[in-house]
Design a protein around this motif. Structure first.
Motif, PDB file in Angstrom:
ATOM      1  N   ALA A 214      54.863  36.974  34.490  1.00 44.42           N
ATOM      2  CA  ALA A 214      53.413  37.213  34.420  1.00 44.42           C
ATOM      3  C   ALA A 214      52.958  37.978  35.669  1.00 44.42           C
ATOM      4  CB  ALA A 214      52.670  35.891  34.295  1.00 44.42           C
ATOM      5  N   GLY A 215      53.557  37.688  36.811  1.00 47.83           N
ATOM      6  CA  GLY A 215      53.241  38.420  38.044  1.00 47.83           C
ATOM      7  C   GLY A 215      53.569  39.901  37.874  1.00 47.83           C
ATOM      8  N   GLU A 216      54.721  40.155  37.265  1.00 49.30           N
ATOM      9  CA  GLU A 216      55.143  41.546  37.028  1.00 49.30           C
ATOM     10  C   GLU A 216      54.161  42.229  36.070  1.00 49.30           C
ATOM     11  OE1 GLU A 216      58.458  41.901  34.315  1.00 49.30           O
ATOM     12  OE2 GLU A 216      59.465  43.259  35.704  1.00 49.30           O
ATOM     13  N   ARG A 217      53.774  41.495  35.007  1.00 52.74           N
ATOM     14  CA  ARG A 217      52.933  42.106  33.966  1.00 52.74           C
ATOM     15  C   ARG A 217      51.492  42.304  34.444  1.00 52.74           C
ATOM     16  NH1 ARG A 217      52.726  38.830  28.489  1.00 52.74           N
ATOM     17  NH2 ARG A 217      54.957  39.093  28.721  1.00 52.74           N
ATOM     18  N   TYR A 218      50.916  41.271  35.065  1.00 54.58           N
ATOM     19  CA  TYR A 218      49.468  41.315  35.354  1.00 54.58           C
ATOM     20  C   TYR A 218      49.144  41.748  36.782  1.00 54.58           C
ATOM     21  CZ  TYR A 218      49.181  38.818  30.945  1.00 54.58           C
ATOM     22  OH  TYR A 218      49.302  38.466  29.636  1.00 54.58           O
ATOM     23  N   LEU A 219      50.091  41.566  37.698  1.00 57.01           N
ATOM     24  CA  LEU A 219      49.788  41.940  39.084  1.00 57.01           C
ATOM     25  C   LEU A 219      50.675  43.088  39.553  1.00 57.01           C
ATOM     26  CD1 LEU A 219      49.580  38.294  40.555  1.00 57.01           C
ATOM     27  CD2 LEU A 219      47.718  39.693  39.671  1.00 57.01           C
ATOM     28  N   GLY A 220      51.585  43.537  38.683  1.00 58.52           N
ATOM     29  CA  GLY A 220      52.575  44.546  39.086  1.00 58.52           C
ATOM     30  C   GLY A 220      52.028  45.956  39.173  1.00 58.52           C
ATOM     31  N   ASP A 301      35.446  30.453  37.876  1.00 59.20           N
ATOM     32  CA  ASP A 301      35.587  31.478  36.843  1.00 59.20           C
ATOM     33  C   ASP A 301      34.970  32.819  37.218  1.00 59.20           C
ATOM     34  OD1 ASP A 301      37.131  30.807  34.777  1.00 59.20           O
ATOM     35  OD2 ASP A 301      35.552  29.852  33.577  1.00 59.20           O
ATOM     36  N   ALA A 302      33.730  32.754  37.735  1.00 54.82           N
ATOM     37  CA  ALA A 302      32.953  33.977  37.942  1.00 54.82           C
ATOM     38  C   ALA A 302      33.615  34.920  38.947  1.00 54.82           C
ATOM     39  CB  ALA A 302      31.560  33.593  38.420  1.00 54.82           C
ATOM     40  N   ASP A 303      34.322  34.376  39.949  1.00 53.74           N
ATOM     41  CA  ASP A 303      34.854  35.222  41.026  1.00 53.74           C
ATOM     42  C   ASP A 303      36.199  35.876  40.704  1.00 53.74           C
ATOM     43  OD1 ASP A 303      32.730  34.084  42.246  1.00 53.74           O
ATOM     44  OD2 ASP A 303      33.883  32.736  43.554  1.00 53.74           O
ATOM     45  N   VAL A 304      36.811  35.463  39.589  1.00 53.89           N
ATOM     46  CA  VAL A 304      38.212  35.843  39.373  1.00 53.89           C
ATOM     47  C   VAL A 304      38.331  37.203  38.688  1.00 53.89           C
ATOM     48  CG1 VAL A 304      40.339  35.127  38.202  1.00 53.89           C
ATOM     49  CG2 VAL A 304      38.864  33.423  39.266  1.00 53.89           C
ATOM     50  N   ALA A 305      39.177  38.074  39.261  1.00 55.44           N
ATOM     51  CA  ALA A 305      39.386  39.404  38.677  1.00 55.44           C
ATOM     52  C   ALA A 305      40.025  39.254  37.290  1.00 55.44           C
ATOM     53  CB  ALA A 305      40.304  40.212  39.591  1.00 55.44           C
ATOM     54  N   ALA A 306      39.728  40.240  36.399  1.00 51.54           N
ATOM     55  CA  ALA A 306      40.160  40.123  34.993  1.00 51.54           C
ATOM     56  C   ALA A 306      41.667  39.939  34.879  1.00 51.54           C
ATOM     57  CB  ALA A 306      39.703  41.359  34.229  1.00 51.54           C
ATOM     58  N   GLN A 307      42.449  40.701  35.658  1.00 55.60           N
ATOM     59  CA  GLN A 307      43.906  40.598  35.475  1.00 55.60           C
ATOM     60  C   GLN A 307      44.425  39.262  35.995  1.00 55.60           C
ATOM     61  OE1 GLN A 307      42.953  42.862  38.188  1.00 55.60           O
ATOM     62  NE2 GLN A 307      44.815  43.394  39.301  1.00 55.60           N
ATOM     63  N   VAL A 308      43.698  38.689  36.993  1.00 62.29           N
ATOM     64  CA  VAL A 308      44.106  37.377  37.511  1.00 62.29           C
ATOM     65  C   VAL A 308      43.761  36.297  36.489  1.00 62.29           C
ATOM     66  CG1 VAL A 308      43.893  35.724  39.402  1.00 62.29           C
ATOM     67  CG2 VAL A 308      43.785  38.173  39.873  1.00 62.29           C
ATOM     68  N   ARG A 309      42.632  36.466  35.806  1.00 65.38           N
ATOM     69  CA  ARG A 309      42.267  35.508  34.740  1.00 65.38           C
ATOM     70  C   ARG A 309      43.357  35.510  33.672  1.00 65.38           C
ATOM     71  NH1 ARG A 309      40.963  30.996  33.976  1.00 65.38           N
ATOM     72  NH2 ARG A 309      39.365  31.260  35.544  1.00 65.38           N
ATOM     73  N   MET A 310      43.836  36.704  33.309  1.00 66.97           N
ATOM     74  CA  MET A 310      44.894  36.773  32.285  1.00 66.97           C
ATOM     75  C   MET A 310      46.144  36.069  32.791  1.00 66.97           C
ATOM     76  SD  MET A 310      44.637  40.391  30.344  1.00 66.97           S
ATOM     77  CE  MET A 310      44.148  41.524  31.615  1.00 66.97           C
ATOM     78  N   TRP A 311      46.453  36.291  34.084  1.00 67.15           N
ATOM     79  CA  TRP A 311      47.621  35.639  34.687  1.00 67.15           C
ATOM     80  C   TRP A 311      47.447  34.121  34.625  1.00 67.15           C
ATOM     81  CZ3 TRP A 311      49.127  32.204  38.305  1.00 67.15           C
ATOM     82  CH2 TRP A 311      50.479  32.225  38.677  1.00 67.15           C
ATOM     83  N   LEU A 312      46.262  33.645  34.983  1.00 66.34           N
ATOM     84  CA  LEU A 312      46.011  32.198  35.016  1.00 66.34           C
ATOM     85  C   LEU A 312      46.078  31.595  33.609  1.00 66.34           C
ATOM     86  CD1 LEU A 312      43.090  32.078  37.612  1.00 66.34           C
ATOM     87  CD2 LEU A 312      45.377  31.100  37.921  1.00 66.34           C
TER      88      LEU A 312
END
Ligand SMILES: NC(=O)c1ccc[n+]([C@@H]2O[C@H](COP(=O)([O-])OP(=O)(O)OC[C@H]3O[C@@H](n4cnc5c(N)ncnc54)[C@H](OP(=O)(O)O)[C@@H]3O)[C@@H](O)[C@H]2O)c1
Length: 393
Positions: A214-220, A301-312
């Motif tokens: 997931a790190g590779e996919r969403y934060l890579g 919830d409000a502070d989290v970047a979209a790709q980090v939300r997907m990761w979470l």
């Protein structure tokens, strides 16, 4: 009987999967026995033997035609017809069944029922039909559900809430095994990670590999300026795939009938999720700020970047499991160790080897790291948030 791995052929399920293939490689390396591998379609003899041969070679074991000829790949019938294999299994001389197949599809109730309960029931019927000497069931250390108590090396009369139906079906399958009348041993590994020596990993993206994938996919592709992650300070229990192989085999060969064993690492050296994040960020550079939360529910919830939300969201269950302090009784494993079983416990240093191998095998992460290094890697500011679950009650 006390101790398996005697004469006779060995039937191993899950040979087309990660842990079943490791058990099959071990059986071929340690014995002269015929190793029978029932697999379902579309697997073929070649597709099943490939990873087993690779594992034997990686261990420096000879992969000769004579060794591979001892592996007999047969079609696995549907659960209700598995006992029909009995005449053929008797002809092949099968005495022991190592049931390593199982389903880890956390959210697919039908597959969990079939792969963990119906399949186990079918194999137990076969075990009875061939008067099996030993039935080893590969379960999971998490079959007790969530609990802050010491988890005994025994069947679970009491249990906590289940993270998913996966742990429930594994626990119920343990009871099927125990009530079957077939002499049994239950082996409960924690989270299996790559080999402690070179990091090689033959499994699917389960456990920490789900988080890394997931790190590779969403934060890579790049970090957001602020990263919100769930990273508690509980030790996370990993067991290396070499330790799994040797520990599983020792349990099969040496434990008494009716034994349950936790195949887990000792707590003292285990990394926490926080350690694992710091290891990841030390390798991959980092955003300017990283916020560590003890639990997923604490992440605003409000502070989290979209790709980090997907990761979470993608890693929610494994993050939830890792947020809990699991205490596994270890007396049986300690006794096996005292009797000569040598295992490398997972530690930050050995998990690093597995992570390095994962990164080395990922062109996307290699490119990402190169980009960060060119830009001059940032050292992030870490902000650690307190556990707010007590406030919520
Ligand atoms: N990996 C871990 O970290 C870990 C940790 C603790 C416990 N475990 C336990 O170990 C077992 C194996 O895990 P693994 O990592 O080897 O998983 P895996 O790589 O996904 O392999 C699963 C194996 O089970 C077979 N299988 C699944 N459902 C089946 C069904 N309905 N009928 C027949 N065969 C079926 C698969 O066959 P196909 O190839 O045909 O799908 C495959 O051979 C699981 O039961 C799991 O509970 C794993």
């Amino acid at each position: 009987m006390s101790g398996g791995a005697g004469d006779g052929a060995i039937l191993i399920t899950g040979g087309s999967g990660f842990l079943g293939a490791l058990a099959a490689a071990k059986a071929l390396a340690e014995t002269e026995a015929t190793v029978v591998l029932p697999v379902r379609e579309p697997h073929t003899r070649e597709s099943v033997l490939g990873p087993i041969a690779t594992e034997l070679a990686a261990e420096g074991r000879p992969v000769t035609d004579a060794v591979l000829a001892r592996a007999v790949v047969v079609p696995l019938p549907p659960p209700e017809r598995i006992a029909e294999l009995a005449p053929e299994m008797k002809r092949l001389g099968v005495r022991d069944v190592l049931h390593c197949a199982g389903c880890l599809s956390y959210f697919n109730l039908g597959k969990l029922q079939e792969g963990n309960l119906d399949l186990t029931a079918g194999l137990l019927a076969l075990g009875r039909a061939i008067d099996a000497r030993r039935f080893v069931f590969l379960s999971t250390a998490y079959s007790a559900g969530f609990t802050d108590q010491l988890i005994p090396e025994a069947l679970h009369e009491a249990y906590g809430d289940d993270p998913t139906d996966y742990t429930r079906t594994k626990r119920e399958a343990e009871w099927l095994v125990a009530r079957s009348g077939v002499p049994y041993v239950i082996v409960r590994p924690s989270i299996v990670i790559g080999d402690s020596r070179d990091g090689r990993y033959g499994g699917k993206p389960y456990g920490i590999y789900q988080l890394w994938t997931a790190g590779e996919r969403y934060l890579g592709n790049g970090y957001p300026p602020v990263l919100h992650v769930v990273a508690g300070d509980q030790p996370v229990n990993f067991v290396h795939q070499d330790a799994f192989k040797d520990g599983f085999w020792a349990a099969y060969a040496k434990l008494e009938d009716g034994a349950v064993v936790h195949l887990v690492s000792r707590d003292d050296a285990l990394p926490t999720m926080r350690d694992l994040w710091e290891l990841w960020l030390a390798t991959h550079g980092g955003p300017s700020e990283v916020h560590f939360f003890k639990r997923l529910d604490d992440v605003p919830d409000a502070d989290v970047a979209a790709q980090v939300r997907m990761w979470l969201d993608f890693t929610a269950i494994n993050n939830e499991i890792a947020s809990v302090r699991w205490k596994f009784a270890r007396a049986r494993l300690d006794a096996l160790r005292a009797g000569g079983l040598a295992l490398t416990d997972a530690s930050l240093a050995t998990v690093r080897i597995a992570q390095e191998r994962f990164v080395a095998d990922s062109p996307k992460l290699q490119a990402f790291i190169a980009r960060y290094r060119e830009q001059g890697a940032t050292t992030p500011r870490f902000v650690v948030h307190p556990d707010r679950s007590l406030e919520r009650g």
